[in-house]
Write an enzyme that holds these catalytic residues in place. Sequence first.
Site, PDB file in Angstrom:
ATOM      1  CG  ASN A   7      15.606   5.154 -19.533  1.00 24.82           C
ATOM      2  OD1 ASN A   7      14.714   5.499 -18.764  1.00 24.82           O
ATOM      3  ND2 ASN A   7      16.828   5.627 -19.463  1.00 24.82           N
ATOM      4  NE  ARG A  90      17.476   4.624 -15.306  1.00 24.04           N
ATOM      5  CZ  ARG A  90      17.557   5.941 -15.254  1.00 24.04           C
ATOM      6  NH1 ARG A  90      17.108   6.679 -16.241  1.00 24.04           N
ATOM      7  NH2 ARG A  90      18.073   6.526 -14.212  1.00 24.04           N
ATOM      8  CG  HIS A 180      23.527   7.750 -11.282  1.00 20.67           C
ATOM      9  ND1 HIS A 180      23.946   8.850 -10.562  1.00 20.67           N
ATOM     10  CD2 HIS A 180      22.711   8.220 -12.247  1.00 20.67           C
ATOM     11  CE1 HIS A 180      23.408   9.950 -11.068  1.00 20.67           C
ATOM     12  NE2 HIS A 180      22.654   9.586 -12.093  1.00 20.67           N
ATOM     13  NE  ARG A 241      18.957  16.136 -10.152  1.00 24.63           N
ATOM     14  CZ  ARG A 241      19.197  14.889 -10.548  1.00 24.63           C
ATOM     15  NH1 ARG A 241      19.435  13.955  -9.663  1.00 24.63           N
ATOM     16  NH2 ARG A 241      19.192  14.572 -11.829  1.00 24.63           N
ATOM     17  CD  GLU A 385      23.290   4.741 -16.474  1.00 26.40           C
ATOM     18  OE1 GLU A 385      23.568   5.625 -17.307  1.00 26.40           O
ATOM     19  OE2 GLU A 385      22.622   4.964 -15.465  1.00 26.40           O
TER      20      GLU A 385
END
Length: 397
Positions: A7, A90, A180, A241, A385
Site C-alpha cells: 500500500n 492497493r 473502501h 472531509r 483489507e
Amino acid sequence: MKILVINAGSSSLKYQLIDMQTEKVVAKGGCERIGIPGSVLKAKGNGNEKTYEKDMPNHKVAIELVLHALKDEGIGVIKSMDEIGAVGHRIVASGEYFKKTTLVTPEVLKTLEEKTFELAPLHNPAAATGLRACMEVMPKTPMALVFDTSFHATMPEKAYLYGIAYEDYKEYGVRRYGAHGTSHKFVSAEAAKYLGKKPEQLKIVTCHLGNGSSISAVDGGKCVDTSMGFTPLAGVLMGTRSGDIDASAVEFLARKKGLNHSEAVIYLNKKCGVAGISGVSSDFRDLDEGAKNGNNRCALALDMFNYQTKKFVGAYAAAMGGLDCIVFTAGIGENSPNVREGVLEGLEFLGVKFDKNENAKRTDGIHEISTKDSKVKVLVIPTNEELVIARETAALL
Ligand code: ADP
C-alpha cells in the site's frame, strides 16, 4: 505460497507478507518519509521488531529495504525472494478502466498511468511509483492491481449516475465509483459466514467508519449502492472531509473565501468534517472527550456524524427493500460504542434492537451487539483489507 501486499503513498509504503495456506500475516511494516530526510522502516517478523533508519530517496530504495528486512537476521521470514509468489498492490481509483483485480502488463501499466491519475491525484501516482519500484526490484514476480473501487462495480446505473447530462458522464466518466471496496467486501462476506447464511440470502448495510467513512448496501453479496462518490469526498461528513454538499454552496463559499476550484476542493477535503464543525479535532476520541466535558460543538459534530450515517442505513434498507444485518467496521466502527449507539438508536422501526451492555464491551473478532430477538442482526467486524488484496492476488494466479 506467500503474497506481498503493498500500500504505497506519496511518502510512505506499508506492506504485509501473508502466508496463503494459513492466511496469517508473517511479516509487516512500513516505510515513512520516503524522499524526505529522516526516512525510517519499522518492520516486524518472527515475533520481533526492528527499526531501520536509512536514507530512502525513492520508493525503489524503500522496496529494496523491505525485501532486505524480510530476509534479515532476527525478523526474517523467508530465505529467498522465490518464496514470494506475487505482489498485490492497493489502488484507490480505477475509473471505468478496470472492473476487477488485474495482472500487470505493459498495457495495464500504461492505462493506470495515463488514464487514472487524474481520478485520484494523491493516491494513484504514489501507488504506481510503488508498483514500478517493485517491478524493478522483483522483475520475475507477478504483480496484481487490486482496486478499492472493484467491489462497487456491480452497482446499477441508477445508483452510480449523477443527474448530469448523460453525454458528459460518457465523455468524462463522472459518476459514483465508491471507495473502501475491499473492506465492504470482506466484512459483508464475514457477516454471511458468521450468520451461517449464503451471501445471496442477505441484505446487509456495511458501515466502514474511519478517518474516511463510507456506507454500502450489499444485496445478495453484491454492492448495489455506496455513499462515496466520484471521489472519497462524498457521503457522510468525515474527519476533515465535508461529505455531501450542494455544489452551488461550494461555488458560493469559494467566491466568499477567494478560493479557486482546486483550493475549494482542498478546503472541503482538509478543513471541514467533524474537525471543522468541532473546531477541536478530526479524531473521534477527542470529540468524545470534548463532548463529555461540555463542549457543545464536539457533541454537535458527533450528532451530525451519527445522524448522517443513520440516514444512509435507512436509505439503503429502502433501496434493497429490506434489511437483515448492519455491520460496523474500521477505526470508529470497531472502537466507538457511542457512535454505534447513536447510529442504531431510533432504528427499531426497521427491526433493529441492540444490547447496550453488549455494545459497550470490547472484544476481539466478530462481536454481535443486537439482541437475540432482533430481526436485524448487528455485528462489529474487524476489517482486513490486506487479506482481501492477498486473496484476490492469489486467485488471479
Ligand atoms: P483510516 O481511514 O485512516 O484507515 P481508521 O479506520 O484507522 O482510519 O480510523 C481512524 C479513526 O478511528 C481515528 O481518527 C479515530 O477517530 C477513530 N478511533 C480509533 N479508536 C477509537 C476509539 N477507541 N473511540 C473512538 N474513535 C476511535
